[in-house]
Design a protein around this motif. Sequence first.
Motif, short mmCIF file in Angstrom:
data_model
loop_
_atom_site.label_atom_id
_atom_site.label_comp_id
_atom_site.label_asym_id
_atom_site.label_seq_id
_atom_site.Cartn_x
_atom_site.Cartn_y
_atom_site.Cartn_z
N THR A 36 4.41 -6.68 -6.56
CA THR A 36 3.71 -7.74 -6.40
C THR A 36 4.01 -8.47 -4.81
O THR A 36 5.46 -8.04 -4.53
N LEU A 37 3.38 -9.32 -4.23
CA LEU A 37 3.82 -9.99 -3.02
C LEU A 37 4.85 -10.68 -3.09
O LEU A 37 4.98 -11.89 -4.02
N HIS A 38 5.83 -10.60 -2.21
CA HIS A 38 7.04 -11.33 -2.18
C HIS A 38 7.31 -12.12 -0.58
O HIS A 38 7.98 -13.09 -0.67
N GLY A 39 6.31 -11.81 0.03
CA GLY A 39 6.49 -12.39 1.46
C GLY A 39 5.60 -11.67 2.37
O GLY A 39 5.39 -10.15 2.36
N PHE A 40 5.61 -12.09 3.61
CA PHE A 40 4.80 -11.27 4.91
C PHE A 40 5.26 -11.88 5.95
O PHE A 40 5.46 -12.84 6.34
N SER A 41 5.33 -11.19 7.11
CA SER A 41 5.11 -11.52 8.40
C SER A 41 4.28 -10.77 9.27
O SER A 41 3.63 -9.81 9.10
N ASN A 70 1.52 -6.61 14.57
CA ASN A 70 2.41 -5.75 13.68
C ASN A 70 2.44 -6.80 12.39
O ASN A 70 2.67 -7.96 12.39
N ILE A 71 2.40 -6.06 11.50
CA ILE A 71 2.50 -6.67 10.00
C ILE A 71 3.56 -6.15 9.24
O ILE A 71 3.61 -4.87 9.20
N SER A 72 4.23 -6.89 8.56
CA SER A 72 5.12 -6.58 7.42
C SER A 72 4.82 -7.03 6.22
O SER A 72 4.62 -8.31 6.26
N LEU A 73 4.81 -6.37 5.04
CA LEU A 73 4.75 -6.86 3.61
C LEU A 73 5.83 -6.62 2.90
O LEU A 73 6.24 -5.61 2.81
N GLN A 74 6.15 -7.65 2.37
CA GLN A 74 7.52 -7.59 1.48
C GLN A 74 7.01 -7.68 0.11
O GLN A 74 6.44 -8.76 -0.44
N LEU A 75 7.13 -6.72 -0.59
CA LEU A 75 6.90 -6.55 -1.96
C LEU A 75 8.08 -6.37 -3.06
O LEU A 75 9.15 -5.97 -2.59
N ILE A 76 7.83 -6.89 -4.04
CA ILE A 76 8.92 -6.58 -5.14
C ILE A 76 8.44 -5.96 -6.58
O ILE A 76 7.07 -6.28 -6.96
N ASN A 77 9.14 -5.01 -7.13
CA ASN A 77 9.04 -4.45 -8.38
C ASN A 77 9.11 -5.62 -9.45
O ASN A 77 10.13 -5.93 -9.82
N SER A 78 7.85 -5.88 -10.14
CA SER A 78 8.17 -7.01 -11.18
C SER A 78 8.97 -6.68 -12.42
O SER A 78 9.38 -7.42 -13.00
N GLN A 79 9.25 -5.34 -12.64
CA GLN A 79 10.22 -5.07 -13.75
C GLN A 79 11.51 -4.87 -13.24
O GLN A 79 12.38 -5.30 -13.90
N THR A 80 11.88 -4.32 -12.18
CA THR A 80 13.34 -3.76 -11.85
C THR A 80 13.69 -5.00 -10.87
O THR A 80 14.75 -4.93 -10.51
N SER A 273 1.24 2.47 -5.90
CA SER A 273 1.90 3.58 -6.69
C SER A 273 2.52 4.60 -5.78
O SER A 273 3.59 5.05 -5.91
N PRO A 274 1.99 4.68 -4.28
CA PRO A 274 3.04 5.56 -3.55
C PRO A 274 4.37 4.73 -3.16
O PRO A 274 4.97 5.59 -2.64
N LEU A 275 3.97 3.55 -2.79
CA LEU A 275 5.38 2.99 -2.53
C LEU A 275 6.16 2.73 -3.67
O LEU A 275 7.52 2.89 -3.34
N ILE A 276 5.78 2.63 -4.90
CA ILE A 276 6.79 2.81 -6.02
C ILE A 276 7.46 4.23 -5.98
O ILE A 276 8.76 4.32 -6.19
N TRP A 277 6.78 5.48 -5.94
CA TRP A 277 7.39 6.72 -5.53
C TRP A 277 8.41 6.52 -4.50
O TRP A 277 9.46 7.19 -4.76
N LEU A 278 7.91 6.29 -3.36
CA LEU A 278 9.07 6.09 -2.21
C LEU A 278 10.24 5.27 -2.54
O LEU A 278 11.25 5.83 -2.02
N MET A 279 10.31 4.46 -3.46
CA MET A 279 11.33 3.62 -3.85
C MET A 279 12.14 4.29 -4.80
O MET A 279 13.39 4.13 -4.87
N SER A 280 11.46 5.17 -5.40
CA SER A 280 12.45 6.14 -6.69
C SER A 280 12.68 7.33 -6.36
O SER A 280 13.51 7.87 -6.88
N ALA A 281 12.25 7.87 -5.51
CA ALA A 281 12.18 9.27 -5.20
C ALA A 281 13.84 9.64 -4.65
O ALA A 281 14.41 8.72 -3.74
N GLU A 282 14.44 10.64 -5.14
CA GLU A 282 15.77 10.91 -5.02
C GLU A 282 15.97 12.02 -3.55
O GLU A 282 15.04 12.92 -3.75
N LEU A 283 16.72 11.65 -2.49
CA LEU A 283 16.71 12.42 -1.59
C LEU A 283 17.79 13.52 -1.89
O LEU A 283 18.71 13.58 -2.66
#
Length: 283
Positions: A36-41, A70-80, A273-283
């Motif tokens: 969900t949206l947490h902020g933007f610039s 230039n746009i930045s969206l700050q998003l937050i996982n509502s569960q974690t 959903s791609p952002l969720i994966w990017l946040m959780s993928a292990e390197l």
Amino acid sequence: MNSEFVIMGLPASGKTTFLAALWHLVESKEVDSLLTLHGFSGDFAYLNRISEAWRSFAPVPRTSQGGETNISLQLINSQTEQKCKVMFPDLAGETFDSQVEHRVVRADFVNRFNQETGILFFINSDVKEDSLSIKELNERLQGIESDAKVPTQPAQEWAPKFIPEQVKVVQLLSDLVTYPFEPCKRRLAVLISAWDLVTPVTLSPSEWLMNNMPLVHQFLEANTDYFVYQVYGVSAQGLDFSNDTAVESAADLVPSRRIKITNQDGEGHDLTSPLIWLMSAEL
């Protein structure tokens, strides 16, 4: 841990349409979304302008090359409660074309990119020209239709602009593991745009990449020291706006339900959903 992601893609690869649909999705809350949206610039008026065009079945204005949106969206996982920032640099696809053709890159992009922890890389599913054989390409450059065998236009001298798209994609990815970029292992979400136009529909996004851009697929498979990747099919627009029948049918839908995103887990409307994966993928 907070994550930061950056957007890349050649001209007409779907970057701005994705941003327009994503902004509508997280602001309207019409469908369930883990992020969900947490902020933007950035330029609020610009975001609203492209989002309104998207909702109204109008072409989304293309990204400029003026460095002003230039746009930045700050998003937050509502569960974690894990947070991420998605950076949409004001770089038109032609800027990435220029990087391949002229071997130059903007210093501000390099500096910004070296701070990011993941990439959303857009590829347009319309890659018919990439399937041309060397013979067909030579005939095209010589102004000869392969079936007619007669000149149709003045011969053209080969230029870097004729490089196949998948070669450009591989070059852009190769650049990321060499100076002036900092070589490291990165998360990479490959987004195949205009997925609603892909045939046959039984193909998974990964299979589409392997069949239609084998060079990109082979590069990623051969460079697992540098990239952990996942492939998605994305229809942020949802339909062909020139198809009046499709537009009329879609007009009755909640706009966010026009969005379709597909991966190995199936199809849904959550463009995050791609952002969720990017946040959780292990390197």
